[in-house]
Motif scaffolding. Sequence first.
Motif: not given
Length: 372
Positions: A70-79
């Motif tokens: 599993s991976f932690v997904s985030k929003v960075q710089g609109g992506n």
Amino acid sequence: MSKKLILQWLGKFSLLSLLWLIFSPSAQAALELRVAIKKGANSLQVGSSTPAVVKDNAGRVVGQVAGMNSFVSKVQGGNVNLSQWKSNRLWLEPSGDGVVWIGDRWYRGRVLLVPQGKGITAINYVDLEDYLYSVVGAEAIPSWPKDALKAQAVAARTYALYKRNSGRNQLFDLDTTTATQVYKGLSSEYTTTHQAVRETMGEVMTYNNQIILAVFHSSSGGHTENVEDIWVSPLPYLRGVVDYDQNSPVFSWNKSVSPSTMNRIVGGVGNIQALIPQKTTPQGRIVTMKIVGDRTTKNVAGSDLRKALDLRSTLFRVSLGGNSLQVSGRGFGHGLGLSQWGAQYLAQNGVNYRQILAHYYRNAKLSTLKTQ
């Protein structure tokens, strides 16, 4: 009411026509739904039970991940950021019979990650029938008679397709809550729900060859409502009918509310002296309630009171008693369409799912989506 009387009463509604909705060859593949699992989360764990590919917004494979990671997904710089991959949208697609991990549950299908506001939204793209395995188990009780579960499967399938076809949201068709239909992924799948879905494969309720708005609720408290008395426009298939939910644990209920709580909700009326139904539906649900205080009087929408007081339905009355307000009510939900506890009672008494559906969705027909 006896089984014999129920069957006699419902008998005239049991002869349902079978319509064939012909789809073009391009539409003959499995129907896929877009279900919003998480909306605007700060971060989100995603993964796959089998090796999976990561794709960008253009559908290009940009990477692969091992199974049971599993991976932690985030929003960075609109992506969207998922491990070393970044894009304005990212797909995670399991191989074989793999399932995806989203937040805290396993789901069939694949997942699309998109930035929304400052957070991340996860949308589960899932086959309609696979989706229903979970919805039937989350909305109904898996130990209920098979025909009650089959009626729920048809209603849920119809509702999902109605939302898919008429929804205006560009990202998703449904979410996972009671605002649409409760969906919990693999955790609410059972052998009985699989059977109910498979034995009603492709069956939907239609009116004039169109899929209906097949809403449902837990328990009406004795009688369902005409849709125009609850919402706005009349519909020929959402008509009030006698319900058979008398064995429901929420058929009747009581709740005590402190005057201070009520004062916070209505504000400015002073000491409450009476709560008088100002406008009700034909079955007694509160449309507007007059709240009389020693300073002034206010009219409050029944739906607002239900939400603010966390009541099971708008079919309630309030009386003054000592240092509290006594709320007595019946049913759970809006009271439109299929009553789940009513379906349970009817199925337990030998009424089949076709008759159950015909009872709660008047003038509608049981149809089959032709996908071959």
